[in-house]
Design a protein around this motif. Structure first.
Motif, PDB file in Angstrom:
ATOM      1  N   ASP A  73      81.191 -20.245 -22.790  1.00 50.60           N
ATOM      2  CA  ASP A  73      81.474 -20.786 -24.123  1.00 50.60           C
ATOM      3  C   ASP A  73      80.462 -20.157 -25.071  1.00 50.60           C
ATOM      4  O   ASP A  73      79.253 -20.341 -24.906  1.00 50.60           O
ATOM      5  CB  ASP A  73      81.314 -22.305 -24.104  1.00 50.60           C
ATOM      6  CG  ASP A  73      81.627 -22.954 -25.449  1.00 50.60           C
ATOM      7  OD1 ASP A  73      81.642 -22.249 -26.475  1.00 50.60           O
ATOM      8  OD2 ASP A  73      81.826 -24.189 -25.477  1.00 50.60           O
ATOM      9  N   LEU A  87      72.756 -24.988 -27.692  1.00 49.32           N
ATOM     10  CA  LEU A  87      74.130 -25.226 -28.132  1.00 49.32           C
ATOM     11  C   LEU A  87      74.161 -25.179 -29.652  1.00 49.32           C
ATOM     12  O   LEU A  87      73.435 -25.916 -30.320  1.00 49.32           O
ATOM     13  CB  LEU A  87      74.621 -26.591 -27.644  1.00 49.32           C
ATOM     14  CG  LEU A  87      75.954 -27.081 -28.223  1.00 49.32           C
ATOM     15  CD1 LEU A  87      77.099 -26.134 -27.876  1.00 49.32           C
ATOM     16  CD2 LEU A  87      76.256 -28.498 -27.740  1.00 49.32           C
ATOM     17  N   VAL A  89      76.349 -25.886 -32.873  1.00 50.16           N
ATOM     18  CA  VAL A  89      77.492 -26.703 -33.277  1.00 50.16           C
ATOM     19  C   VAL A  89      78.034 -26.186 -34.598  1.00 50.16           C
ATOM     20  O   VAL A  89      77.271 -25.973 -35.557  1.00 50.16           O
ATOM     21  CB  VAL A  89      77.079 -28.182 -33.408  1.00 50.16           C
ATOM     22  CG1 VAL A  89      78.258 -29.044 -33.845  1.00 50.16           C
ATOM     23  CG2 VAL A  89      76.502 -28.683 -32.082  1.00 50.16           C
ATOM     24  N   ASP A 105      82.874 -35.101 -29.678  1.00 52.33           N
ATOM     25  CA  ASP A 105      82.964 -33.676 -29.346  1.00 52.33           C
ATOM     26  C   ASP A 105      81.767 -33.233 -28.503  1.00 52.33           C
ATOM     27  O   ASP A 105      81.917 -32.481 -27.530  1.00 52.33           O
ATOM     28  CB  ASP A 105      83.038 -32.834 -30.614  1.00 52.33           C
ATOM     29  CG  ASP A 105      84.345 -33.028 -31.372  1.00 52.33           C
ATOM     30  OD1 ASP A 105      85.275 -33.631 -30.800  1.00 52.33           O
ATOM     31  OD2 ASP A 105      84.422 -32.589 -32.538  1.00 52.33           O
ATOM     32  N   LEU A 106      80.571 -33.682 -28.883  1.00 48.73           N
ATOM     33  CA  LEU A 106      79.365 -33.291 -28.145  1.00 48.73           C
ATOM     34  C   LEU A 106      79.384 -33.841 -26.726  1.00 48.73           C
ATOM     35  O   LEU A 106      79.033 -33.135 -25.772  1.00 48.73           O
ATOM     36  CB  LEU A 106      78.115 -33.784 -28.878  1.00 48.73           C
ATOM     37  CG  LEU A 106      77.683 -32.998 -30.116  1.00 48.73           C
ATOM     38  CD1 LEU A 106      76.500 -33.683 -30.793  1.00 48.73           C
ATOM     39  CD2 LEU A 106      77.320 -31.562 -29.742  1.00 48.73           C
ATOM     40  N   LYS A 109      81.812 -31.766 -24.690  1.00 49.11           N
ATOM     41  CA  LYS A 109      81.321 -30.412 -24.441  1.00 49.11           C
ATOM     42  C   LYS A 109      80.177 -30.417 -23.426  1.00 49.11           C
ATOM     43  O   LYS A 109      80.110 -29.562 -22.532  1.00 49.11           O
ATOM     44  CB  LYS A 109      80.867 -29.776 -25.763  1.00 49.11           C
ATOM     45  CG  LYS A 109      80.515 -28.302 -25.655  1.00 49.11           C
ATOM     46  CD  LYS A 109      80.182 -27.716 -27.009  1.00 49.11           C
ATOM     47  CE  LYS A 109      81.402 -27.462 -27.846  1.00 49.11           C
ATOM     48  NZ  LYS A 109      82.159 -26.254 -27.400  1.00 49.11           N
ATOM     49  N   LEU A 112      81.411 -31.138 -19.832  1.00 55.45           N
ATOM     50  CA  LEU A 112      82.003 -29.944 -19.231  1.00 55.45           C
ATOM     51  C   LEU A 112      80.907 -28.948 -18.835  1.00 55.45           C
ATOM     52  O   LEU A 112      80.937 -28.383 -17.729  1.00 55.45           O
ATOM     53  CB  LEU A 112      82.973 -29.290 -20.211  1.00 55.45           C
ATOM     54  CG  LEU A 112      83.657 -28.002 -19.736  1.00 55.45           C
ATOM     55  CD1 LEU A 112      84.460 -28.248 -18.467  1.00 55.45           C
ATOM     56  CD2 LEU A 112      84.546 -27.431 -20.841  1.00 55.45           C
ATOM     57  N   ALA A 113      79.923 -28.746 -19.715  1.00 52.49           N
ATOM     58  CA  ALA A 113      78.833 -27.820 -19.400  1.00 52.49           C
ATOM     59  C   ALA A 113      78.042 -28.289 -18.183  1.00 52.49           C
ATOM     60  O   ALA A 113      77.639 -27.480 -17.340  1.00 52.49           O
ATOM     61  CB  ALA A 113      77.909 -27.672 -20.617  1.00 52.49           C
TER      62      ALA A 113
END
Length: 500
Positions: A73, A87, A89, A105-106, A109, A112-113
């Protein structure tokens, strides 16, 4: 720490050309400010969050390249050390429920990370300073492969002419009357990789920049006092927000003789209130030699005369090697050139909710402080604002901070009595919904009522484990494991119990 560079070395001619181009960029910026050549946009926030990587034993994992390949990503990028990630944003408006949407959203994300990082045996940690770092983790071989970091390291060490020296006296641990001390020498700037930060960006109109920057300077000490999350470094309990002195000392280009002459450090609070963003860029050019003299082929004046927004590449690169706690930013986006205040005082973590609570408090209070007819910085010396930063970083909620009309008060009293109502009003002016403001400023209120930050929790947890007979290394590792478990719940730090 900023953009990449293309070359490995620099000649005297490179430095001379670079200095001229920085000055030419200043001339172009002055013209743009005079001609009102900047994009107009509603208040827009941006965010950068830095992380540490640890292995299953909670020790630093030097795996950022492998983890980045797994995450795949572009929002995630390497940082200085191989155990660091960042990260970035995407900017978004502040108004309405945007902060709440950003939280969702954070969380998605980062979940998933974390799952991708787990494939490599690593975990992401949002913490201001990783407590399990040891001196061997600062060996230059652990620098990230980015050319910029290696050149920065070489230039800073060469300019200093001696090893990086860390010297800090801490704030006493719970139940202890004396403080701990750190005295250590290192042969690279990699000690700075122990600093993991949250950086808040706010896009502002040129005419509003000075007021917003001055307000941010006034708030810096309060921010670190109520948001501290960096109490340990190299096994020592030091400042509540140890990042503040660590960043200064780890990137300092000055030997003692230059410090004694009053030469300014490159990690800098500043020395005066400003009237324009130009003041800050002009100070950069006047006080600081170039560290990375990369020269772009653009003539910024010709670009302006051709109707294009100039990149001002040299001025921006130079700005990126001067680490003000509130940094001016010039950038060119899809809508044209714009200006931002980059607030750099906050640590990473402990949770997404805590992080966004810190952001809401900052943006709201900053907005409110720019509104009065008699701004607070006209009633407060610049030195007092700088002393607040040092006191808040060292002592957290045990600090005494100065504020006009109140005098010297504990951080929680200043926030609850004066700044929290202002933050509510400021967020309302920015168009943030009352529901969202209440959610995040409620976290700040409870943090002040409980006097619980990430730093105070870490210190209490380590003290409890040492009280059970564990040595410092085992206590730090045990504390970090529990910290990661609680952070993963998403519950703000003021709700965390010391129940190891």
């Amino acid at each position: 720490m900023g953009q990449d560079v293309r070359t490995d070395g620099a000649t005297r001619e490179d430095h001379e050309r670079y200095r001229r181009k920085v000055r030419l960029g200043l001339d172009a910026l002055r013209r743009m400010l005079t001609d009102d050549a900047f994009a107009v946009a509603p208040p827009t926030m941006g965010l950068e969050i830095e992380f540490s990587l640890v292995d299953r034993d909670r020790q630093p994992a030097m795996l950022n390249r492998v983890v980045l390949e797994k995450i795949d990503d572009p929002a995630f990028t390497p940082e200085l050390g191989q155990h660091n990630l960042e990260l970035n944003v995407d900017p978004r408006p502040l108004a309405g429920d945007e902060l709440r949407g950003l939280e969702d959203d954070l969380v998605a994300k980062l979940d998933l990370a974390e799952r991708k990082a787990a494939d490599t045996g690593a975990s992401l940690v949002m913490i201001g300073s990783l407590p399990t770092l040891r001196a061997e983790h600062f060996d230059p071989r652990w620098l990230s492969s980015n050319v910029r970091y290696r050149r920065l390291n070489d230039r800073i060490v060469a300019a200093r002419g001696e090893n990086v020296r860390l010297s800090m006296d801490g704030s006493p641990m719970p139940g202890q009357g004396s403080s701990e001390r750190l005295r250590s020498l290192h042969d690279s700037i990699l000690v700075e990789s122990a600093c993991t930060s949250t950086q808040l960006h706010l896009q502002v109109a040129p005419d509003d920049f000075a007021a917003n920057w001055n307000a941010a300077q006034c708030l810096a000490g309060v921010q670190v006092a109520i948001g501290a999350n960096s109490p340990f470094l190299l096994r020592k309990a030091l400042w509540h927000e140890t990042r503040i002195p660590l960043f200064l000392q780890s990137t300092d280009t000055r030997p003692d003789e230059l410090k004694n002459q009053g030469v300014r450090p490159r990690v800098w609070f500043g020395e005066r209130w400003i009237t324009s963003i130009f003041d800050l860029f002009e100070e950069n050019a006047r006080y600081f030699p170039g560290l990375l003299p990369e020269v772009d082929d653009e003539d910024p004046i010709e670009a302006l005369e051709a109707g294009r927004a100039p990149r001002l590449a040299e001025m921006r690169l130079h700005n990126g090697t001067i680490w003000r706690w509130n940094r001016p930013v010039y950038d060119v986006g899809p809508t044209g050139p714009h200006l931002r205040v980059e607030n750099r005082v906050l640590p990473s973590g402990p949770t997404v909710v805590d992080l966004l609570a810190n952001a809401a408090f900052f943006y709201g209070a900053q907005r409110a402080l720019t509104s009065p007819d008699r701004p607070v910085w006209t009633q407060m010396s610049f030195q007092a604002a700088e002393e607040n930063l040092s006191a808040g970083a060292r002592h957290g909620f045990d600090a005494r901070l100065y504020w006009p009309g109140i005098g010297w008060v504990p951080p929680e009293e200043l926030v609850l009595r004066r700044l929290l109502p202002m933050a509510h009003a400021g967020l309302a002016e920015l168009g943030v919904s009352a529901r969202v403001a209440d959610r995040y400023l409620g976290v700040i209120e409870q943090r002040c009522l409980t006097r619980r930050t990430g730093s105070s929790w870490q210190r209490a947890a380590v003290a409890a484990l040492e009280g059970r007979g564990l040595d410092r290394d085992k206590a730090l590792t045990g504390m970090l494991g529990r910290y990661m478990e609680l952070s993963a719940t998403g519950m703000p730090v003021h709700t965390w119990a010391v129940d190891l």
